[in-house]
Design a protein around this motif. Structure first.
Motif, mmCIF file in Angstrom:
data_model
loop_
_atom_site.group_PDB
_atom_site.id
_atom_site.type_symbol
_atom_site.label_atom_id
_atom_site.label_comp_id
_atom_site.label_asym_id
_atom_site.label_seq_id
_atom_site.Cartn_x
_atom_site.Cartn_y
_atom_site.Cartn_z
ATOM 1 N N SER A 1 -7.915 16.176 -61.433
ATOM 2 C CA SER A 1 -8.064 15.063 -60.494
ATOM 3 C C SER A 1 -8.976 15.436 -59.335
ATOM 4 C CB SER A 1 -6.698 14.641 -59.961
ATOM 5 O OG SER A 1 -5.761 14.564 -61.005
ATOM 6 N N LEU A 2 -9.047 16.729 -59.014
ATOM 7 C CA LEU A 2 -9.915 17.163 -57.921
ATOM 8 C C LEU A 2 -11.350 16.746 -58.168
ATOM 9 C CD1 LEU A 2 -10.517 18.858 -55.383
ATOM 10 C CD2 LEU A 2 -10.606 20.875 -56.830
ATOM 11 N N GLN A 3 -11.751 16.706 -59.427
ATOM 12 C CA GLN A 3 -13.133 16.332 -59.743
ATOM 13 C C GLN A 3 -13.439 14.921 -59.245
ATOM 14 O OE1 GLN A 3 -14.993 17.051 -63.407
ATOM 15 N NE2 GLN A 3 -13.934 18.961 -63.855
ATOM 16 N N ARG A 4 -12.465 14.024 -59.302
ATOM 17 C CA ARG A 4 -12.727 12.660 -58.823
ATOM 18 C C ARG A 4 -12.910 12.649 -57.312
ATOM 19 N NH1 ARG A 4 -14.470 9.006 -62.391
ATOM 20 N NH2 ARG A 4 -14.347 7.625 -60.588
ATOM 21 N N PHE A 5 -12.158 13.489 -56.606
ATOM 22 C CA PHE A 5 -12.342 13.559 -55.158
ATOM 23 C C PHE A 5 -13.699 14.136 -54.821
ATOM 24 C CE2 PHE A 5 -8.353 12.328 -53.169
ATOM 25 C CZ PHE A 5 -7.513 12.269 -54.253
ATOM 26 N N LEU B 1 -4.477 1.557 -61.300
ATOM 27 C CA LEU B 1 -5.230 0.733 -62.239
ATOM 28 C C LEU B 1 -6.687 1.002 -61.956
ATOM 29 C CD1 LEU B 1 -5.289 -1.628 -64.276
ATOM 30 C CD2 LEU B 1 -5.378 -3.160 -62.334
ATOM 31 N N SER B 2 -7.457 1.207 -63.008
ATOM 32 C CA SER B 2 -8.842 1.613 -62.793
ATOM 33 C C SER B 2 -9.588 0.567 -61.964
ATOM 34 C CB SER B 2 -9.541 1.782 -64.135
ATOM 35 O OG SER B 2 -10.920 1.946 -63.945
ATOM 36 N N PRO B 3 -10.399 1.016 -61.009
ATOM 37 C CA PRO B 3 -11.157 0.066 -60.194
ATOM 38 C C PRO B 3 -12.080 -0.820 -61.018
ATOM 39 C CG PRO B 3 -11.243 2.250 -59.246
ATOM 40 C CD PRO B 3 -10.594 2.392 -60.581
ATOM 41 N N ALA B 4 -12.442 -0.360 -62.237
ATOM 42 C CA ALA B 4 -13.332 -1.176 -63.072
ATOM 43 C C ALA B 4 -12.754 -2.559 -63.307
ATOM 44 C CB ALA B 4 -13.567 -0.477 -64.403
ATOM 45 N N PHE C 1 1.084 12.410 -57.171
ATOM 46 C CA PHE C 1 1.314 12.564 -58.608
ATOM 47 C C PHE C 1 0.554 11.434 -59.298
ATOM 48 C CE2 PHE C 1 4.652 15.729 -58.388
ATOM 49 C CZ PHE C 1 5.096 15.596 -57.091
ATOM 50 N N PHE C 2 -0.464 11.782 -60.055
ATOM 51 C CA PHE C 2 -1.350 10.766 -60.608
ATOM 52 C C PHE C 2 -0.971 10.403 -62.022
ATOM 53 C CE2 PHE C 2 -3.952 10.644 -57.056
ATOM 54 C CZ PHE C 2 -4.324 11.917 -56.651
ATOM 55 N N GLN C 3 -0.976 9.106 -62.300
ATOM 56 C CA GLN C 3 -0.734 8.627 -63.653
ATOM 57 C C GLN C 3 -2.058 8.287 -64.315
ATOM 58 O OE1 GLN C 3 1.171 8.092 -66.099
ATOM 59 N NE2 GLN C 3 3.264 7.546 -65.574
ATOM 60 N N GLY C 4 -2.080 8.395 -65.622
ATOM 61 C CA GLY C 4 -3.248 7.935 -66.365
ATOM 62 C C GLY C 4 -4.411 8.898 -66.335
ATOM 63 N N GLU C 5 -4.170 10.155 -65.999
ATOM 64 C CA GLU C 5 -5.288 11.084 -65.904
ATOM 65 C C GLU C 5 -5.868 11.424 -67.257
ATOM 66 O OE1 GLU C 5 -5.576 10.407 -62.744
ATOM 67 O OE2 GLU C 5 -6.283 12.428 -62.389
ATOM 68 N N ALA C 6 -5.091 11.267 -68.311
ATOM 69 C CA ALA C 6 -5.612 11.591 -69.638
ATOM 70 C C ALA C 6 -6.717 10.634 -70.047
ATOM 71 C CB ALA C 6 -4.483 11.531 -70.662
ATOM 72 N N PHE C 7 -6.748 9.464 -69.436
ATOM 73 C CA PHE C 7 -7.712 8.430 -69.827
ATOM 74 C C PHE C 7 -8.764 8.264 -68.749
ATOM 75 C CE2 PHE C 7 -5.881 7.082 -73.692
ATOM 76 C CZ PHE C 7 -4.526 7.304 -73.578
ATOM 77 N N ASP C 8 -9.577 9.284 -68.559
ATOM 78 C CA ASP C 8 -10.669 9.234 -67.580
ATOM 79 C C ASP C 8 -10.153 9.030 -66.156
ATOM 80 O OD1 ASP C 8 -12.912 7.541 -69.884
ATOM 81 O OD2 ASP C 8 -12.757 9.676 -69.360
ATOM 82 N N TYR C 9 -9.116 9.710 -65.807
ATOM 83 C CA TYR C 9 -8.645 9.786 -64.414
ATOM 84 C C TYR C 9 -8.349 8.417 -63.804
ATOM 85 C CZ TYR C 9 -11.017 14.293 -64.894
ATOM 86 O OH TYR C 9 -11.442 15.508 -65.333
ATOM 87 N N ILE C 10 -7.476 7.669 -64.452
ATOM 88 C CA ILE C 10 -7.175 6.331 -63.927
ATOM 89 C C ILE C 10 -6.577 6.440 -62.527
ATOM 90 C CG2 ILE C 10 -5.813 4.259 -64.253
ATOM 91 C CD1 ILE C 10 -5.931 4.663 -67.203
ATOM 92 N N GLY C 11 -5.514 7.264 -62.373
ATOM 93 C CA GLY C 11 -4.787 7.298 -61.105
ATOM 94 C C GLY C 11 -5.597 7.874 -59.970
ATOM 95 N N SER C 12 -6.257 9.000 -60.226
ATOM 96 C CA SER C 12 -6.973 9.634 -59.122
ATOM 97 C C SER C 12 -8.213 8.827 -58.764
ATOM 98 C CB SER C 12 -7.349 11.068 -59.469
ATOM 99 O OG SER C 12 -8.031 11.115 -60.690
ATOM 100 N N SER C 13 -8.883 8.249 -59.740
ATOM 101 C CA SER C 13 -10.058 7.438 -59.396
ATOM 102 C C SER C 13 -9.626 6.233 -58.575
ATOM 103 C CB SER C 13 -10.818 6.997 -60.652
ATOM 104 O OG SER C 13 -10.069 6.060 -61.385
ATOM 105 N N ARG C 14 -8.456 5.709 -58.864
ATOM 106 C CA ARG C 14 -7.997 4.564 -58.082
ATOM 107 C C ARG C 14 -7.677 4.965 -56.654
ATOM 108 N NH1 ARG C 14 -7.211 -0.861 -58.759
ATOM 109 N NH2 ARG C 14 -6.398 -1.625 -56.771
ATOM 110 N N MET C 15 -7.047 6.145 -56.496
ATOM 111 C CA MET C 15 -6.709 6.552 -55.141
ATOM 112 C C MET C 15 -7.971 6.832 -54.335
ATOM 113 S SD MET C 15 -4.104 9.431 -53.717
ATOM 114 C CE MET C 15 -2.639 8.464 -53.897
#
Lengths: 197, 682
Positions: free
Chosen positions: B394-398, B604-607, B324-338
């Motif tokens: 979120s699949l797009q980040r994977f 938290l975004s990797p940035a 369950f990803f948090q922060g997806e509304a803001f450029d996929y924070i959760g999924s990009s972090r995972m």
């Protein structure tokens, strides 16, 4: 109500007291002490070398009265002044929008009234005229009772100013003034004007 | 002056009007001694204000800003778009504070106000009771720069060149306004009393005005504000200016993973199932995302619950991991972090271990016109052609990182069906969550709504699909059924009232205050410890734990330190002490310890870990800090009266200076008649 109202009300409320302070009190440190500390004459006499009192009764009365007037004005006006700095004005709940101005005018009148009452009161005590003391006390009550008429400002501010003018005349006479002095002043000025022209 | 101050003489009245005694002060006053009653005569504080705050990313700042001492404007209630002429050009008392009904909160009006913002102090929007026919303040192409499609990969599919996902989006959430915009309850009484425009003539002073405070510290973009954060840390009074957005992802698996073994696992192939948790709105912290995200993650939770029993009886070949990803509304924070953690060996598995990914997107309308008497799945799944890009997911980040087979389950072929995407109106009404009238909260909690039944159908299909995808026993598939009661309770809790008996039973007793109403689904600023995760995240964590874990007989002390026991391991499971469910027959069970393979992982975004605050690859969203946010209403006086007061004051001052000077120089002439006794001493 913004800075304009703040400064306007501050000048109205404390202008005369300020000018009285500058021209009559600030030059003499003793008077400054009496203004602030009231009854400090015994201590002053103890540390002075002369026999007689360093300050006359009249000066004492005037300075003490002015001191009380300034304190009373400060207590009643400072809070209101600080709120007048903000952007809003009184009136949301049905109060008059002239609240700040009338507060300043009342403060002005009260400051001067305290000065005059001080002079008259001391003079009454000096000459053992007890009815004077009673009159001063009654006038205190009348003036503070007139404030109950607020927000009917026409019922409170003009009567207080009338009383202030009456007290001014009374204080003038009880502090050594007289019509003769006034006419002297007038002719002095006239003669000065004649000699210089 | 205090009007009602009856003061006795020789008395100092510490209201606002003391009258002095001579030397002593006695307290005897019959008035109400409020501190600062003058301010109470002037200002009316407005409660329950919701501001629009400033957010920053690598290139822009968006949102609203007020000046540091607040913005004051004469209130003007806008009646129509043509009425904008009054505050923008014709009105004689600028600046104006425009009060909008919610149906007038449109892009064209806001852009016109933004152009002429020198005469506008701010905008307030009345909290609406009903939803408009459509409204989405989000952009038409959500997360277009951080998905899998870019100028180098599928450029004809990138930037919504093929499909515009959110055609109703007006982009207001991503505009920058240099005046404050607040959302307030309706209060037009002051306006009607003082500010009405009668026959085109200007209203008379005093006028009703409002002052809004929402001064934001951060400016320009994320790189600037993060740099200022670092600089400020060296000063005596460190004060941060912005914080990165983020929270925690919730993940759980059928078979547990040892959390101390990170990185690639040999011979491990995991089927992932994902959903997003968060949503946003134009105003800060009031988003719900009923159709946008709640429908998705509630379905996934129900599917996870449905799989609990069958995976213990007949475990599938592959493991199944729910995320369950948090922060997806803001450029996929959760999924990009995972994904980043998986790529860098900081997660329990890595990308090579992912067999496939099934994501649940917006699924509200998969089952339209649900008939409560029907049984079995009454919807069919259709795959659009290969020319159709993936929706924002979120699949797009994977896929950006690795080619993984994936499916996004959604109720829209092309553009969203959701008419209120990422807006305040995406609430229970949007999901057609209807309860019969005159029901208590507890009865509503148990009531099986049509929406719940519909989502249960979807959850059943998802669970069966996941089981089969994970190589489970085909004969067991028909036994997998999602529980509609669980679904309806979840929908009630997330959309109507979080503080209900079922949610309370799932969480620890000390976290009861977490269930404030209404729960907010905005991701908010990142915190460092899981204990400070957002209430929504923790709620989902406890839900997943209760729905997929097992109840144990451990005592509370053992639940805190399970490693003392031989069979339990805190590396494999998490142990949560919860209030206790109340079974149907009503007997209280009391608190117990749940053992589940459910964890929180940082979103938290990797940035921010990499220090790339201007990154194009990762989310760089930050939220500005502020000192206070408030609004107040008061009357303002005319400029003429103010100037008159100042003039009178200056005149009084000068005249008193003159008179006093004159009298003091002539004092010996004026006050000379009485004889002073020489020995007057005190």
């Amino acid at each position: 109500m913004t800075a304009a109202v703040f400064f306007g009300c501050a000048f109205i409320a404390f202008g005369p007291a300020f000018s009285l302070f500058i021209f009559t009190i600030a030059k003499d440190p003793l008077r400054v002490i009496i203004l602030i500390a009231g009854k400090a004459n015994e201590g002053l006499a103890a540390i002075s070398e002369e026999e007689s009192s360093p300050i006359s009764v009249r000066e004492m009365a005037y300075v003490a009265g002015l001191g009380f007037g300034i304190m009373s004005g400060a207590f009643s006006m400072i809070n209101t002044l600080s709120d007048s700095l903000g952007p809003g004005t009184v009136g949301m709940f049905g109060d008059s929008q002239y609240y700040f101005i009338t507060s300043a005018l009342m403060t002005l009148a009260l400051t001067l009234l305290h000065t005059f009452w001080g002079v008259v009161f001391f003079d009454g005590c000096e000459r053992k005229r007890w009815w004077v003391i009673v009159a001063v006390l009654c006038l205190h009550l009348v003036v503070s009772g007139l404030s109950l008429l607020n927000p009917l400002y026409v019922g409170s501010v003009p009567p207080v100013y009338v009383i202030m003018l009456l007290m001014a005349v009374w204080a003038f006479f009880s502090s050594g003034g007289s019509l003769h002095n006034l006419s002297l002043l007038w002719t002095c000025r006239k003669s000065n004007a004649e000699t210089s022209s | 002056m205090k009007d009602n101050c009856i003061c006795v003489l020789m008395v100092c009245c510490v209201c606002n009007t003391p009258l002095h005694g001579l030397d002593f002060f006695v307290f005897l006053c019959f008035s109400d001694v409020n501190s600062n009653s003058v301010a109470q005569k002037i200002y009316v504080e407005v409660n329950n204000t919701v501001p629009c705050v400033r957010l920053l990313n690598a290139t822009h700042q968006i949102g609203c800003q007020s000046s540091i001492s607040g913005d004051t404007g004469v209130i003007h209630v806008l009646e129509s778009e043509a009425d904008l002429e009054w505050p923008l050009t014709k009105g004689p008392n600028p600046p104006y504070m425009i009060l909008l009904e919610s149906h007038l909160f449109t892009r064209s009006i806001m852009m016109k106000i933004k152009k002429e913002s020198s005469r506008i102090a701010g905008v307030t929007v009345v909290v609406p009771n009903t939803s408009p026919s459509e409204f989405s303040p989000h952009t038409t192409c959500p997360n277009e720069n951080t998905g899998v499609y870019s100028d180098t990969y599928g450029p004809h599919l990138a930037h919504c060149n093929t499909t515009v996902w959110n055609p109703l989006g007006n982009g207001l959430s991503y505009e920058e306004f240099d005046f404050p915009v607040f959302s307030l309850k309706e209060d037009k009484q002051c306006y009607y009393d003082h500010n009405r425009v009668v026959n085109g003539s200007a209203p008379q002073y005093p006028l009703c005005a409002m002052q809004l405070f929402s001064h934001m510290f951060a400016v320009t973009d994320t790189a600037t504000c993060m740099r200022r954060n670092d600089v400020i840390n060296f000063s005596i009074n460190p004060e941060m200016v912005c914080d990165p957005l983020g929270d925690f992802n919730v993940w759980g698996s059928i078979r547990p993973y040892n959390r101390s073994q990170l990185g690639h696992r040999d011979n491990e192939s995991v089927v992932m199932a994902a959903a997003r948790l968060d949503s946003r709105a134009f105003f800060w912290d009031v988003s719900t995302g009923a159709e946008g995200s709640i429908s998705g993650f509630v379905t996934l939770l129900a599917a996870a619950h449905a799989l609990r029993d069958v995976t213990q009886v007949a475990p599938p070949t592959h493991n199944i991991l729910f995320a369950f990803f948090q922060g997806e509304a803001f450029d996929y924070i959760g999924s990009s972090r995972m994904v980043y953690d998986m790529q860098n060996g900081k997660f329990v598995i890595d990308l090579d271990n992912v067999h496939s990914l099934l994501e649940i997107g917006q699924v509200k309308r998969l089952v339209d016109n649900f008939q409560s008497s029907a049984t079995g799945a009454n919807f069919s799944l259709v795959e659009p052609g290969v020319s159709q890009p993936l929706p924002p997911s979120s699949l797009q980040r994977f896929l950006r990182a690795q080619n993984i087979p994936g499916i996004v389950l959604a109720d829209h072929r092309a553009a969203f069906n959701n008419k209120y995407y990422e807006s305040y109106y995406d609430n229970a009404d949007n999901l057609n969550l209807r309860y019969p009238p005159n029901m208590t909260a507890e009865e509503q909690l148990e009531f099986l709504t049509d929406t719940a039944m519909a989502l249960t159908e979807v959850a059943t299909v998802v669970a069966r699909a996941l089981y089969k995808q994970a190589g489970g026993d085909g004969t067991q598939v028909d036994n997998i059924k999602a529980d509609s009661k669980t679904v309806t309770q979840m929908l009630f809790g997330f959309l109507v009232q979080a503080n209900n008996s079922w949610f309370q039973a799932l969480i620890p007793p000390e976290l009861k205050d977490m269930l404030s109403d209404p729960p907010d689904f905005y991701v908010g600023v990142a915190s460092s410890s899981p204990a400070k995760a957002k209430p929504l995240t923790r709620l989902v964590q406890f839900l997943l734990a209760n729905l997929t874990g097992t109840a144990t007989n451990l005592t509370q002390d053992q639940c805190q330190k399970p490693d003392d026991l031989p069979d339990e391991s805190v590396q494999m499971y998490s142990y949560l002490w919860v209030q206790g469910t109340v079974p149907h027959n009503g007997t209280e069970k009391g608190p117990f310890c749940v053992r589940a393979s459910v964890r929180l992982s940082q979103a938290l975004s990797p940035a921010f870990d990499l220090g790339e605050y201007a990154s194009r690859n990762y989310s760089t969203w930050t939220e500005s800090r502020w000192k206070f946010i408030k609004a107040r209403i008061f009357l303002v006086a005319s400029r003429d009266l103010e100037m008159l007061t100042l003039g009178v004051g200056v005149a009084v001052l000068f005249s008193s200076l003159l008179v006093t000077y004159f009298i003091s120089t002539k004092a010996d002439v004026l006050f000379s008649s009485a004889r002073e006794p020489a020995s007057a001493a005190y």
